[in-house]
Write a protein that holds these residues in place. Sequence first.
Motif, short mmCIF file in Angstrom:
data_model
loop_
_atom_site.label_atom_id
_atom_site.label_comp_id
_atom_site.label_asym_id
_atom_site.label_seq_id
_atom_site.Cartn_x
_atom_site.Cartn_y
_atom_site.Cartn_z
N ASP A 223 -46.31 12.82 -8.03
CA ASP A 223 -45.74 14.14 -8.32
C ASP A 223 -45.65 14.96 -7.04
OD1 ASP A 223 -44.83 16.41 -9.73
OD2 ASP A 223 -46.88 17.15 -9.92
N LEU B 246 -35.54 15.76 -7.54
CA LEU B 246 -34.70 14.59 -7.82
C LEU B 246 -34.59 14.34 -9.33
CD1 LEU B 246 -33.09 12.24 -6.53
CD2 LEU B 246 -35.22 10.94 -6.51
N ASP B 247 -35.69 14.47 -10.04
CA ASP B 247 -35.68 14.25 -11.48
C ASP B 247 -34.85 15.31 -12.21
OD1 ASP B 247 -37.27 12.02 -11.14
OD2 ASP B 247 -39.14 13.02 -11.75
N ARG B 248 -34.91 16.55 -11.75
CA ARG B 248 -34.20 17.65 -12.43
C ARG B 248 -32.73 17.75 -12.04
NH1 ARG B 248 -38.62 21.93 -10.98
NH2 ARG B 248 -40.24 21.25 -12.38
N HIS B 249 -32.44 17.56 -10.76
CA HIS B 249 -31.10 17.86 -10.24
C HIS B 249 -30.33 16.64 -9.75
CE1 HIS B 249 -32.28 22.07 -10.32
NE2 HIS B 249 -33.36 21.75 -9.64
N GLY B 250 -30.99 15.52 -9.59
CA GLY B 250 -30.35 14.37 -8.97
C GLY B 250 -30.38 14.51 -7.46
N GLU B 251 -29.67 13.63 -6.79
CA GLU B 251 -29.66 13.64 -5.33
C GLU B 251 -29.01 14.92 -4.81
OE1 GLU B 251 -29.56 8.96 -4.24
OE2 GLU B 251 -27.64 9.84 -4.83
N LYS C 8 -39.85 14.92 -5.67
CA LYS C 8 -39.65 14.07 -6.86
C LYS C 8 -39.19 14.93 -8.04
CE LYS C 8 -40.91 10.28 -9.51
NZ LYS C 8 -39.72 10.05 -10.30
N ARG C 9 -39.81 16.09 -8.20
CA ARG C 9 -39.39 16.98 -9.31
C ARG C 9 -37.94 17.42 -9.12
NH1 ARG C 9 -44.73 18.91 -8.57
NH2 ARG C 9 -43.98 20.75 -7.48
N HIS D 102 -32.30 8.67 -4.21
CA HIS D 102 -33.00 7.63 -4.98
C HIS D 102 -33.34 6.42 -4.12
CE1 HIS D 102 -32.59 9.39 -8.97
NE2 HIS D 102 -31.34 9.67 -8.70
N SER E 139 -43.60 7.47 -6.45
CA SER E 139 -43.86 7.70 -7.87
C SER E 139 -44.75 8.92 -8.12
CB SER E 139 -44.49 6.46 -8.51
OG SER E 139 -45.71 6.16 -7.86
#
Length: 151
Positions: free
Chosen positions: A77, A84-89, A81-82, A16, A75
């Motif tokens: 796509d 990070l959004d789904r699984h985290g770091e 980014k996908r 992040h 920011s």
Amino acid sequence: MSEPFQTLHHICLVVHDLDRAADYYQSIGLGPWHDFPPFSDFSRLDMPNLEGFLDLKYKFANLQNMQLQLCQPGSGDTPQKRFLDRHGEGVFHIGFSVTDSNRAEAEATAMGLNVLMRGRRPDGSGFTYFDTAEKAGGVTLMARSLPVAQM
């Protein structure tokens, strides 16, 4: 085993906050950290979202046996980014050194792997990300070659 996945080069973690992650890893002895070179020396970048890709921020640390990379998506796509959004770091991709990016890509596609993203410099060196995350434990595999001048 084929060349694309024989020689480990790096592991890339998606985070992040790039600076916070680099500071933390530096505090436990991983570093020093360097800004990734700009992608301006690439004459060809084939990405699902080029603008999003160019907005990615990277740092790297050269360890004794491999390189560790940190990636902070912007920011736009992107696969990073996908992830990070789904699984985290976590580990987004594992990168392997190859002598010839085009040959390594041809070998991998002959094995049935699909290309996710690629970049080439005028001398043919560069990288290819393969769409392996769903089949390889959630990790994208990548093959990369250095410019001729750096070999």
